[in-house]
Design a protein around this motif. Structure first.
Motif, PDB file in Angstrom:
ATOM      1  N   LYS A   1      -7.745  12.191   4.428  1.00  0.00           N
ATOM      2  CA  LYS A   1      -6.865  11.096   4.014  1.00  0.00           C
ATOM      3  C   LYS A   1      -5.867  10.747   5.109  1.00  0.00           C
ATOM      4  O   LYS A   1      -5.371  11.616   5.809  1.00  0.00           O
ATOM      5  N   ILE A   2      -5.589   9.461   5.211  1.00  0.00           N
ATOM      6  CA  ILE A   2      -4.588   8.947   6.139  1.00  0.00           C
ATOM      7  C   ILE A   2      -3.497   8.282   5.302  1.00  0.00           C
ATOM      8  O   ILE A   2      -3.803   7.488   4.409  1.00  0.00           O
ATOM      9  N   PRO A   3      -2.241   8.576   5.576  1.00  0.00           N
ATOM     10  CA  PRO A   3      -1.157   7.896   4.839  1.00  0.00           C
ATOM     11  C   PRO A   3      -1.218   6.385   5.050  1.00  0.00           C
ATOM     12  O   PRO A   3      -1.613   5.902   6.118  1.00  0.00           O
ATOM     13  N   ALA A   4      -0.797   5.649   4.043  1.00  0.00           N
ATOM     14  CA  ALA A   4      -0.822   4.188   4.115  1.00  0.00           C
ATOM     15  C   ALA A   4      -0.103   3.672   5.360  1.00  0.00           C
ATOM     16  O   ALA A   4      -0.540   2.715   5.989  1.00  0.00           O
ATOM     17  N   GLN A   5       0.988   4.312   5.727  1.00  0.00           N
ATOM     18  CA  GLN A   5       1.765   3.895   6.891  1.00  0.00           C
ATOM     19  C   GLN A   5       0.923   3.903   8.173  1.00  0.00           C
ATOM     20  O   GLN A   5       1.139   3.112   9.073  1.00  0.00           O
ATOM     21  N   GLU A   6      -0.059   4.800   8.247  1.00  0.00           N
ATOM     22  CA  GLU A   6      -0.850   4.952   9.460  1.00  0.00           C
ATOM     23  C   GLU A   6      -2.126   4.117   9.472  1.00  0.00           C
ATOM     24  O   GLU A   6      -2.839   4.101  10.476  1.00  0.00           O
TER      25      GLU A   6
ATOM     26  N   VAL B   1     -10.054  -2.208  -5.634  1.00  0.00           N
ATOM     27  CA  VAL B   1     -11.316  -2.803  -5.214  1.00  0.00           C
ATOM     28  C   VAL B   1     -10.976  -3.701  -4.039  1.00  0.00           C
ATOM     29  O   VAL B   1     -10.111  -4.570  -4.151  1.00  0.00           O
ATOM     30  N   THR B   2     -11.632  -3.476  -2.902  1.00  0.00           N
ATOM     31  CA  THR B   2     -11.257  -4.212  -1.701  1.00  0.00           C
ATOM     32  C   THR B   2     -12.441  -4.395  -0.761  1.00  0.00           C
ATOM     33  O   THR B   2     -13.398  -3.627  -0.809  1.00  0.00           O
ATOM     34  N   HIS B   3     -12.325  -5.405   0.061  1.00  0.00           N
ATOM     35  CA  HIS B   3     -13.275  -5.613   1.148  1.00  0.00           C
ATOM     36  C   HIS B   3     -12.700  -5.064   2.449  1.00  0.00           C
ATOM     37  O   HIS B   3     -13.378  -5.048   3.463  1.00  0.00           O
ATOM     38  N   ASN B   4     -11.437  -4.644   2.415  1.00  0.00           N
ATOM     39  CA  ASN B   4     -10.775  -4.098   3.592  1.00  0.00           C
ATOM     40  C   ASN B   4     -11.173  -2.639   3.749  1.00  0.00           C
ATOM     41  O   ASN B   4     -10.651  -1.763   3.070  1.00  0.00           O
ATOM     42  N   ASP B   5     -12.092  -2.373   4.648  1.00  0.00           N
ATOM     43  CA  ASP B   5     -12.657  -1.037   4.825  1.00  0.00           C
ATOM     44  C   ASP B   5     -11.609   0.001   5.222  1.00  0.00           C
ATOM     45  O   ASP B   5     -11.775   1.185   4.932  1.00  0.00           O
ATOM     46  N   ALA B   6     -10.530  -0.402   5.858  1.00  0.00           N
ATOM     47  CA  ALA B   6      -9.508   0.548   6.308  1.00  0.00           C
ATOM     48  C   ALA B   6      -8.802   1.230   5.139  1.00  0.00           C
ATOM     49  O   ALA B   6      -8.371   2.383   5.253  1.00  0.00           O
ATOM     50  N   ILE B   7      -8.683   0.547   4.019  1.00  0.00           N
ATOM     51  CA  ILE B   7      -7.929   1.082   2.877  1.00  0.00           C
ATOM     52  C   ILE B   7      -8.586   2.328   2.299  1.00  0.00           C
ATOM     53  O   ILE B   7      -7.911   3.204   1.767  1.00  0.00           O
ATOM     54  N   LYS B   8      -9.899   2.470   2.455  1.00  0.00           N
ATOM     55  CA  LYS B   8     -10.576   3.650   1.911  1.00  0.00           C
ATOM     56  C   LYS B   8     -10.030   4.944   2.493  1.00  0.00           C
ATOM     57  O   LYS B   8     -10.111   5.994   1.870  1.00  0.00           O
ATOM     58  N   HIS B   9      -9.430   4.861   3.673  1.00  0.00           N
ATOM     59  CA  HIS B   9      -8.944   6.065   4.330  1.00  0.00           C
ATOM     60  C   HIS B   9      -7.720   6.673   3.650  1.00  0.00           C
ATOM     61  O   HIS B   9      -7.404   7.833   3.886  1.00  0.00           O
TER      62      HIS B   9
ATOM     63  N   LEU C   1       0.831  -1.208   0.000  1.00  0.00           N
ATOM     64  CA  LEU C   1       0.000   0.000   0.000  1.00  0.00           C
ATOM     65  C   LEU C   1       0.862   1.253   0.000  1.00  0.00           C
ATOM     66  O   LEU C   1       0.536   2.237  -0.684  1.00  0.00           O
ATOM     67  N   LYS C   2       1.963   1.242   0.726  1.00  0.00           N
ATOM     68  CA  LYS C   2       2.875   2.395   0.723  1.00  0.00           C
ATOM     69  C   LYS C   2       3.485   2.586  -0.659  1.00  0.00           C
ATOM     70  O   LYS C   2       3.634   3.710  -1.132  1.00  0.00           O
ATOM     71  N   LEU C   3       3.832   1.489  -1.324  1.00  0.00           N
ATOM     72  CA  LEU C   3       4.384   1.558  -2.675  1.00  0.00           C
ATOM     73  C   LEU C   3       3.358   2.137  -3.649  1.00  0.00           C
ATOM     74  O   LEU C   3       3.679   3.018  -4.462  1.00  0.00           O
ATOM     75  N   ILE C   4       2.126   1.677  -3.563  1.00  0.00           N
ATOM     76  CA  ILE C   4       1.048   2.207  -4.415  1.00  0.00           C
ATOM     77  C   ILE C   4       0.871   3.703  -4.159  1.00  0.00           C
ATOM     78  O   ILE C   4       0.745   4.495  -5.100  1.00  0.00           O
TER      79      ILE C   4
END
Length: 71
Positions: A63-68, A33-41, A16-19
């Motif tokens: 927005k929250i950085p992927a790292q967080e 496209v994901t079922h992981n609700d946290a990624i939307k942030h 996710l950090k790379l993306i």
């Protein structure tokens, strides 16, 4: 694309950090496209689908950085 579908937590976060880095550096549009609700942030735009229909579509103001991200 399911970049983190079958990965452990730490590897998923690295991908996710790379993306996120590719998006910021090159300005590429990335659709996840994901079922992981946290990624939307970490997304600029969030679209929720249900039964093939768009149910929500909004710009992510906090927005929250992927790292967080945590799940």
């Amino acid at each position: 694309m399911r970049p983190t579908g079958a990965l452990d937590y730490n590897t998923s976060k690295e991908i996710l950090k790379l993306i996120e880095t590719v998006n910021q550096k090159y300005g590429n549009t990335i659709v996840m496209v994901t079922h992981n609700d946290a990624i939307k942030h970490m997304a600029d735009q969030v679209v929720h689908l249900k039964d093939g229909m768009i149910r929500k579509n909004y710009h992510n103001e906090d927005k929250i950085p992927a790292q967080e991200l945590d799940w």
